[in-house]
Enzyme design. Sequence first.
Site, short mmCIF file in Angstrom:
data_model
loop_
_atom_site.label_atom_id
_atom_site.label_comp_id
_atom_site.label_asym_id
_atom_site.label_seq_id
_atom_site.Cartn_x
_atom_site.Cartn_y
_atom_site.Cartn_z
N LYS A 175 31.67 31.22 38.64
CA LYS A 175 30.36 31.75 39.03
C LYS A 175 30.35 33.24 38.69
CE LYS A 175 28.73 33.83 42.63
NZ LYS A 175 27.81 34.81 42.01
N GLU A 249 40.97 41.09 43.82
CA GLU A 249 40.96 42.38 43.13
C GLU A 249 39.75 43.14 43.67
OE1 GLU A 249 42.14 45.24 41.46
OE2 GLU A 249 43.33 43.46 41.03
N CYS A 283 36.23 49.66 39.28
CA CYS A 283 37.20 49.73 40.39
C CYS A 283 38.16 50.87 40.14
CB CYS A 283 38.04 48.47 40.48
SG CYS A 283 37.11 47.00 40.34
N GLU A 383 34.79 54.01 49.19
CA GLU A 383 34.41 53.70 47.80
C GLU A 383 32.89 53.82 47.66
OE1 GLU A 383 34.75 49.62 46.20
OE2 GLU A 383 35.68 50.56 44.44
C1 UN1 Z 1 37.34 47.05 36.96
O1 UN1 Z 1 36.77 48.11 37.12
O2 UN1 Z 1 37.18 46.11 37.76
O3 UN1 Z 1 41.08 49.85 33.51
C2 UN1 Z 1 38.17 46.75 35.80
C3 UN1 Z 1 39.87 49.83 33.29
C4 UN1 Z 1 39.28 48.59 32.65
C5 UN1 Z 1 39.12 47.52 33.65
C6 UN1 Z 1 38.41 47.92 34.89
N1 UN1 Z 1 40.13 48.13 31.58
O4 UN1 Z 1 39.15 50.76 33.57
#
Ligand code: UN1
Length: 498
Positions: A175, A249, A283, A383
Amino acid sequence: MADKFKNFIGGEWVEPSSGEYFENRNPARWSELIGLWPRSGQDDVDRAVAAAKAAFPAWARTPAPDRGNILRRVGDLLSERKEEIATAATREMGKVLTETRGDVQEGIDTAYYAGVEGRRLFGKTVPSELSNKWAMTYRRSIGVCGLITPFNFPLAIPTWKMFPALVCGNTVVIKPGEDVPHTVQLLVEILEEAGIPRGVVNLVHGEGATGAAIVNHPDVSAISFTGSTDTGSIIGRACGESHKRLSLEMGGKNAQIVMADGDLDLALEGVLWGAFGTTGQRCTATSRLLLHDSIHDEFIERLVEKAKGLKLGYGVEDGVDVGPLINERARDKVEKYIEIGRSEARLVLGGGRATGDGVDDGWFIEPTIFVDVKPGSRLATEEIFGPVLSVIRFQEADEAFRINNEVKYGLSSSVYTRDVNLSFRAMQDLANGITYVNAPTIGAEAHLPFGGVKQTGNGHREGGWEVYEFYSETKVCYVDYSGKLQRAQIDNYGGSPY
Ligand code: UN1
């Protein structure tokens, strides 16, 4: 009338039995409707899981190198259609075309890595404690995997989860994030063209309730989720109850540390890219900048000057550096944090909605910088997931390391220094899954493990070789060819001096 898209279940493109749809709009041009996607219900999820379950035995018995060959073909097709997919991703996600091209490239790299990994799903053979007996392990497929993916990497993150799951012999129900259904639609078309057998990959679109139906389905054996820490907690509770294997994650509050001896030009470029690339919606985004007292004022002056030059707009257009936020909810959240920041710290750039031609019809927020941010304050610890950078001043390296570690997240960190001893101390002491020396907090490579400590994750890693352990179970096999009963843990083999 807008185009209506379908789910992909058991090798067929099908309408949702719920009969309901949701809108997908361009976050840079909100009046532009991209299409309508299924808001799938329990019945749709049941059908997708049943298809995945039925396809599992044959797929699990297909030799892993053959499974890998399909993924190599997927890599070829993604390469051929890279521009088309990147353009579709920018249209629904908002980040600029150079970034969505990178996003697709990460998917291509993941496909080729997975393709070869089909020949390398290593087990181990070790000596038995008994003679004429072998002891060995191999990696066994798990079953149906439920994959729930976010908006910010519409192509790469689905491939990080799906390709290793498939090479390991699992079938999947995915999804995608409801803001970016089109990109995964294109990915699934490619899997179909590459010859993925019916039922091995199933796509159900939808929002939170659709994801919950996947998580709670008794025939789904493993869940992989990327998204917020709050949603991760809900999924964690559900998977704890049902003993499902789970990879999470989640959030980050990543810091770039600049020491007095660092290459300041490089550090400046690094923070601009880390903080405002992807509009701060990674992230791994640089959310905190920790500056040594002796360089603080000059660095901020230069940073503000540079950040002023970033051009906001629709990411397919030439010269645009920064796109919009993904939707209204995201913009409201970022605005809330800007309000908090105004009361906790000193604003030196941005702080509001961008206005003018090319940005009036999207969720644009100006690149925003706060200085004099206090460690422990909300701006310094929560965050934000937007183009807001919080700057903290420090005197000693140990103080910077402590501030870096004083948050509940632990994804990535970065340190700019020319001192080799200090860089090794940073790699040792910074509590993160990833530490960069003289590079920004973003930009992890597809063939290395990716993930964070503390509330960023639950101990698993995506990417690289480690993710293959998540998508397979270790099976241990003993073969006794002595022709007699040999009893382990019973001292029956003689000769031991102990
Ligand atoms: C994410 O933000 O969930 O390292 C992944 C990075 C990318 C992946 C980010 N290759 O910024």
